[in-house]
Design a protein around this motif. Structure first.
Motif, PDB file in Angstrom:
ATOM      1  N   ARG A  83       0.820  -1.213   0.000  1.00  0.00           N
ATOM      2  CA  ARG A  83       0.000   0.000   0.000  1.00  0.00           C
ATOM      3  C   ARG A  83       0.857   1.266   0.000  1.00  0.00           C
ATOM      4  NH1 ARG A  83      -4.258  -1.540   4.766  1.00  0.00           N
ATOM      5  NH2 ARG A  83      -5.452  -3.104   3.624  1.00  0.00           N
ATOM      6  N   ALA A  84       1.998   1.207   0.678  1.00  0.00           N
ATOM      7  CA  ALA A  84       2.857   2.393   0.811  1.00  0.00           C
ATOM      8  C   ALA A  84       3.329   2.916  -0.544  1.00  0.00           C
ATOM      9  CB  ALA A  84       4.063   2.080   1.695  1.00  0.00           C
ATOM     10  N   ALA A  85       3.403   2.046  -1.518  1.00  0.00           N
ATOM     11  CA  ALA A  85       3.871   2.456  -2.842  1.00  0.00           C
ATOM     12  C   ALA A  85       2.926   3.452  -3.511  1.00  0.00           C
ATOM     13  CB  ALA A  85       4.046   1.227  -3.733  1.00  0.00           C
ATOM     14  N   LEU A  86       1.645   3.376  -3.197  1.00  0.00           N
ATOM     15  CA  LEU A  86       0.662   4.211  -3.889  1.00  0.00           C
ATOM     16  C   LEU A  86      -0.174   5.103  -2.971  1.00  0.00           C
ATOM     17  CD1 LEU A  86      -0.653   1.502  -6.379  1.00  0.00           C
ATOM     18  CD2 LEU A  86       1.038   3.280  -6.823  1.00  0.00           C
ATOM     19  N   ALA A  87      -0.151   4.866  -1.674  1.00  0.00           N
ATOM     20  CA  ALA A  87      -1.013   5.602  -0.748  1.00  0.00           C
ATOM     21  C   ALA A  87      -0.644   7.081  -0.697  1.00  0.00           C
ATOM     22  CB  ALA A  87      -0.910   5.001   0.642  1.00  0.00           C
ATOM     23  N   ALA A  88      -1.674   7.913  -0.577  1.00  0.00           N
ATOM     24  CA  ALA A  88      -1.464   9.361  -0.470  1.00  0.00           C
ATOM     25  C   ALA A  88      -1.200   9.786   0.968  1.00  0.00           C
ATOM     26  CB  ALA A  88      -2.673  10.108  -1.019  1.00  0.00           C
ATOM     27  N   THR A  89      -1.661   8.952   1.922  1.00  0.00           N
ATOM     28  CA  THR A  89      -1.477   9.272   3.337  1.00  0.00           C
ATOM     29  C   THR A  89      -1.058   8.020   4.103  1.00  0.00           C
ATOM     30  OG1 THR A  89      -3.743   8.726   3.992  1.00  0.00           O
ATOM     31  CG2 THR A  89      -3.352  10.990   3.217  1.00  0.00           C
ATOM     32  N   VAL A  90      -0.521   8.242   5.286  1.00  0.00           N
ATOM     33  CA  VAL A  90      -0.154   7.116   6.153  1.00  0.00           C
ATOM     34  C   VAL A  90      -1.414   6.369   6.595  1.00  0.00           C
ATOM     35  CG1 VAL A  90       0.935   6.480   8.342  1.00  0.00           C
ATOM     36  CG2 VAL A  90       1.975   8.223   6.921  1.00  0.00           C
ATOM     37  N   ASP A  91      -2.503   7.101   6.778  1.00  0.00           N
ATOM     38  CA  ASP A  91      -3.767   6.455   7.151  1.00  0.00           C
ATOM     39  C   ASP A  91      -4.185   5.412   6.106  1.00  0.00           C
ATOM     40  OD1 ASP A  91      -4.248   7.793   9.588  1.00  0.00           O
ATOM     41  OD2 ASP A  91      -5.034   9.538   8.515  1.00  0.00           O
TER      42      ASP A  91
END
Length: 98
Positions: A83-91
Protein backbone atom coordinates in the motif's frame (compact mmCIF):
# COMPACT_ATOMS: atom_id res chain seq x y z
CA UNK A 1 24.96 -64.53 35.03
CA UNK A 2 22.28 -64.02 32.36
CA UNK A 3 20.31 -61.65 34.59
CA UNK A 4 23.40 -59.50 35.06
CA UNK A 5 24.01 -59.23 31.30
CA UNK A 6 20.36 -58.54 30.61
CA UNK A 7 20.32 -55.79 33.23
CA UNK A 8 23.54 -54.29 31.84
CA UNK A 9 22.16 -54.41 28.30
CA UNK A 10 18.91 -52.86 29.43
CA UNK A 11 20.78 -50.09 31.25
CA UNK A 12 23.01 -49.41 28.24
CA UNK A 13 19.95 -49.32 25.99
CA UNK A 14 18.27 -46.76 28.22
CA UNK A 15 21.41 -44.61 28.35
CA UNK A 16 21.78 -44.77 24.58
CA UNK A 17 18.11 -43.90 24.07
CA UNK A 18 18.36 -40.93 26.40
CA UNK A 19 21.52 -39.67 24.67
CA UNK A 20 19.92 -40.02 21.23
CA UNK A 21 16.75 -38.27 22.44
CA UNK A 22 18.75 -35.38 23.83
CA UNK A 23 20.76 -35.06 20.60
CA UNK A 24 17.58 -35.06 18.51
CA UNK A 25 15.98 -32.50 20.81
CA UNK A 26 18.99 -30.22 20.54
CA UNK A 27 19.04 -30.52 16.74
CA UNK A 28 15.32 -29.74 16.53
CA UNK A 29 15.69 -26.78 18.89
CA UNK A 30 18.58 -25.35 16.88
CA UNK A 31 16.67 -25.75 13.61
CA UNK A 32 13.61 -24.04 15.08
CA UNK A 33 15.76 -21.23 16.46
CA UNK A 34 17.41 -20.66 13.10
CA UNK A 35 14.05 -20.66 11.33
CA UNK A 36 12.60 -18.17 13.84
CA UNK A 37 15.67 -15.95 13.45
CA UNK A 38 15.35 -15.94 9.67
CA UNK A 39 11.65 -15.04 9.91
CA UNK A 40 12.41 -12.18 12.29
CA UNK A 41 15.15 -10.94 9.96
CA UNK A 42 12.80 -10.98 6.99
CA UNK A 43 10.15 -9.08 8.96
CA UNK A 44 12.73 -6.55 10.09
CA UNK A 45 13.69 -5.98 6.45
CA UNK A 46 10.02 -5.47 5.54
CA UNK A 47 9.66 -2.97 8.39
CA UNK A 48 12.75 -1.04 7.35
CA UNK A 49 11.61 -1.09 3.73
CA UNK A 50 8.20 0.25 4.67
CA UNK A 51 9.72 3.10 6.68
CA UNK A 52 12.08 3.94 3.79
CA UNK A 53 9.23 4.00 1.26
CA UNK A 54 7.12 6.21 3.51
CA UNK A 55 10.00 8.64 4.09
CA UNK A 56 10.87 8.73 0.39
CA UNK A 57 7.27 9.64 -0.36
CA UNK A 58 7.25 12.36 2.31
CA UNK A 59 4.86 10.49 4.62
CA UNK A 60 5.50 10.55 8.37
CA UNK A 61 4.77 7.81 10.85
CA UNK A 62 2.84 8.88 13.91
CA UNK A 63 3.59 7.26 17.29
CA UNK A 64 0.36 5.26 16.91
CA UNK A 65 1.52 3.77 13.61
CA UNK A 66 5.03 3.17 14.98
CA UNK A 67 3.44 1.08 17.75
CA UNK A 68 1.38 -0.90 15.23
CA UNK A 69 4.48 -1.40 13.10
CA UNK A 70 6.45 -2.76 16.06
CA UNK A 71 3.87 -5.48 16.73
CA UNK A 72 2.86 -6.27 13.14
CA UNK A 73 2.63 -9.73 11.66
CA UNK A 74 4.52 -10.65 8.53
CA UNK A 75 1.28 -10.56 6.52
CA UNK A 76 0.44 -7.08 7.80
CA UNK A 77 3.92 -5.83 6.89
CA UNK A 78 3.53 -7.16 3.34
CA UNK A 79 0.11 -5.52 2.97
CA UNK A 80 1.33 -2.19 4.31
CA UNK A 81 4.47 -2.24 2.19
CA UNK A 82 2.38 -2.81 -0.94
CA UNK A 83 0.00 0.00 0.00
CA UNK A 84 2.86 2.39 0.81
CA UNK A 85 3.87 2.46 -2.84
CA UNK A 86 0.66 4.21 -3.89
CA UNK A 87 -1.01 5.60 -0.75
CA UNK A 88 -1.46 9.36 -0.47
CA UNK A 89 -1.48 9.27 3.34
CA UNK A 90 -0.15 7.12 6.15
CA UNK A 91 -3.77 6.45 7.15
CA UNK A 92 -4.31 4.76 3.77
CA UNK A 93 -1.31 2.51 4.37
CA UNK A 94 -2.48 1.36 7.79
CA UNK A 95 -6.24 1.29 7.18
CA UNK A 96 -8.17 -1.71 8.39
CA UNK A 97 -8.84 -4.33 5.74
CA UNK A 98 -12.32 -4.24 4.31
Amino acid sequence: FAKKHIAEGFEQGIEKGIAEGIAQGIEKGIAQGIEKGIEKGIDRGKTEGLVLVLRARGLTLTPEFETRLASATSAELETWLSRAALAATVDEVFRADD
